[in-house]
Design an enzyme around this catalytic site. Structure first.
Site, PDB file in Angstrom:
ATOM      1  N   CYS A  65      85.863  47.935  41.349  1.00 50.90           N
ATOM      2  CA  CYS A  65      85.049  46.711  41.338  1.00 50.90           C
ATOM      3  C   CYS A  65      84.365  46.464  42.673  1.00 50.90           C
ATOM      4  CB  CYS A  65      85.916  45.497  41.021  1.00 50.90           C
ATOM      5  SG  CYS A  65      86.812  45.573  39.458  1.00 50.90           S
ATOM      6  N   ARG A  68      79.012  46.779  47.788  1.00 49.73           N
ATOM      7  CA  ARG A  68      78.130  45.949  48.609  1.00 49.73           C
ATOM      8  C   ARG A  68      77.234  45.223  47.627  1.00 49.73           C
ATOM      9  NH1 ARG A  68      73.323  45.286  51.573  1.00 49.73           N
ATOM     10  NH2 ARG A  68      73.740  44.474  53.669  1.00 49.73           N
ATOM     11  N   SER A 111      75.959  48.015  37.222  1.00 42.97           N
ATOM     12  CA  SER A 111      75.123  46.827  37.101  1.00 42.97           C
ATOM     13  C   SER A 111      73.986  47.093  36.131  1.00 42.97           C
ATOM     14  CB  SER A 111      74.534  46.457  38.468  1.00 42.97           C
ATOM     15  OG  SER A 111      73.521  45.480  38.331  1.00 42.97           O
ATOM     16  N   TYR A 137      69.812  47.878  45.697  1.00 43.80           N
ATOM     17  CA  TYR A 137      71.132  47.714  45.088  1.00 43.80           C
ATOM     18  C   TYR A 137      71.208  48.503  43.782  1.00 43.80           C
ATOM     19  CZ  TYR A 137      74.986  45.441  42.582  1.00 43.80           C
ATOM     20  OH  TYR A 137      76.125  45.197  41.859  1.00 43.80           O
TER      21      TYR A 137
END
Length: 317
Positions: A65, A68, A111, A137
């Site tokens: 989990c 950054r 994500s 990201y």
């Protein structure tokens, strides 16, 4: 034995709360921020860390989990390299050492930004869509996914990739909390015209339930799973649901969308306006069919739990 990284974070702490401490190890950067009876190890996620071999003793599954996290308007000179160091190289370093130590399964919390930032209305992202990240990201998470799946081919490590949408629940921070705070004031809000977009959300309880399902499910191996509450909301409907569970009056002024777009250009917040007006939907049929899984918590119950915790915090504060 299960090893959880990022155990002091929003997702990690909720996951720990649903599992038996006796069969857990937790890797955290700072143990002061975790309240648990399980075995706690302090360390970071990076490409350079040589983890003590005992970290993986008796561990059969790693749930990764730690990351950054996404930062709006990141002001680093090279944000992509900063994200890569933790989310890509750090993840692969952890996974390689895990498989070398005999760990069987590695669950990577990725994500939906790997797929992209938005979808046309009623054309949701699917699990097998091409990766199309649009920010550092998302790119770092996408590269980690690719490299983990390559590692799986090389070593036989069972990799499971989960791509959550926006996660909310008791204790959530950031934009969801800020919006709930506005709704809690009971004042008219300017979202009356934002009724034709759709956003997929996922309660932390539903995400945790899916992770637990994937820990030992035989059909989860080397799969990518999208996850949501399986109920999409417009911005206006989301505000109405928040008002209902907060027991607050709710009036939405129909400010035309072009006003938002103009304001976004003027103040340099076009990305914020795009998320407010746009859609981001996911199709979780592959997740449901492959695992025989359905979200156990409805979006209404998820909002209610979040609101209850929010109000308790306000009363204390």
């Amino acid at each position: 034995m299960i090893l959880i990284t990022g155990g002091s974070g929003f997702l990690g702490s909720n996951l720990i709360g649903k599992l038996d401490d006796r069969y857990l190890k937790v890797l955290v950067r700072d143990s002061r921020y975790i309240n648990s009876c399980c075995e706690i190890i302090e360390n970071t996620i990076s490409s350079k860390v040589d983890y003590d071999g005992s970290l993986f003793d008796s561990v059969e599954c790693v749930v990764h989990c730690a990351a950054r996290v996404h930062v709006m308007n990141d002001d680093l000179n090279d944000p992509l390299e900063a994200y890569r160091e933790v989310n890509t190289a750090g993840t692969l370093n952890l996974a390689r050492q895990a498989v070398n130590a005999g760990v069987k399964r590695f669950i990577f919390i990725s994500s939906i930004k790997v797929n992209g930032e938005s979808t046309p209305i009623n054309k949701p992202f699917k699990f097998d869509d091409d990766r199309s990240p649009e920010d550092p990201y998302g790119q770092s998470k996408s590269e980690a996914e690719e490299q983990l799946l390559e590692l799986a081919k090389e070593t036989g490590l069972e990799v499971v990739i989960i791509r959550p949408t926006l996660v909310y629940g008791p204790g959530v921070k950031a934009n969801f909390s800020a919006l709930m705070n506005l709704v809690a004031k009971g004042v008219p809000l300017p979202f009356g015209c934002i009724t034709d977009n759709k956003r997929s959300l996922v309660s932390v309880d539903n995400l945790v339930d899916l992770i637990i399902t994937c820990i030992d499910h035989p059909k989860a191996v080397n799969e990518v799973f999208l996850v949501s509450d399986d109920y999409d909301v417009s911005t206006s409907e989301m505000v109405r649901k928040m008002a209902t569970v907060l027991n607050k009056p709710q009036t939405q002024i129909p400010i035309p969308k072009f006003c938002y777009r103009l304001a976004g250009k003027v103040v340099g917040k076009e990305d914020v306006v795009h998320r407010l007006l746009g859609s981001l939907q996911v199709d979780i049929s592959h997740t449901k069919q492959t695992l025989g899984w359905v979200p156990p918590q409805s979006i209404d119950d998820g909002f209610r739990d979040t609101a209850d915790a929010f109000m308790k915090t306000k009363l204390k504060g």
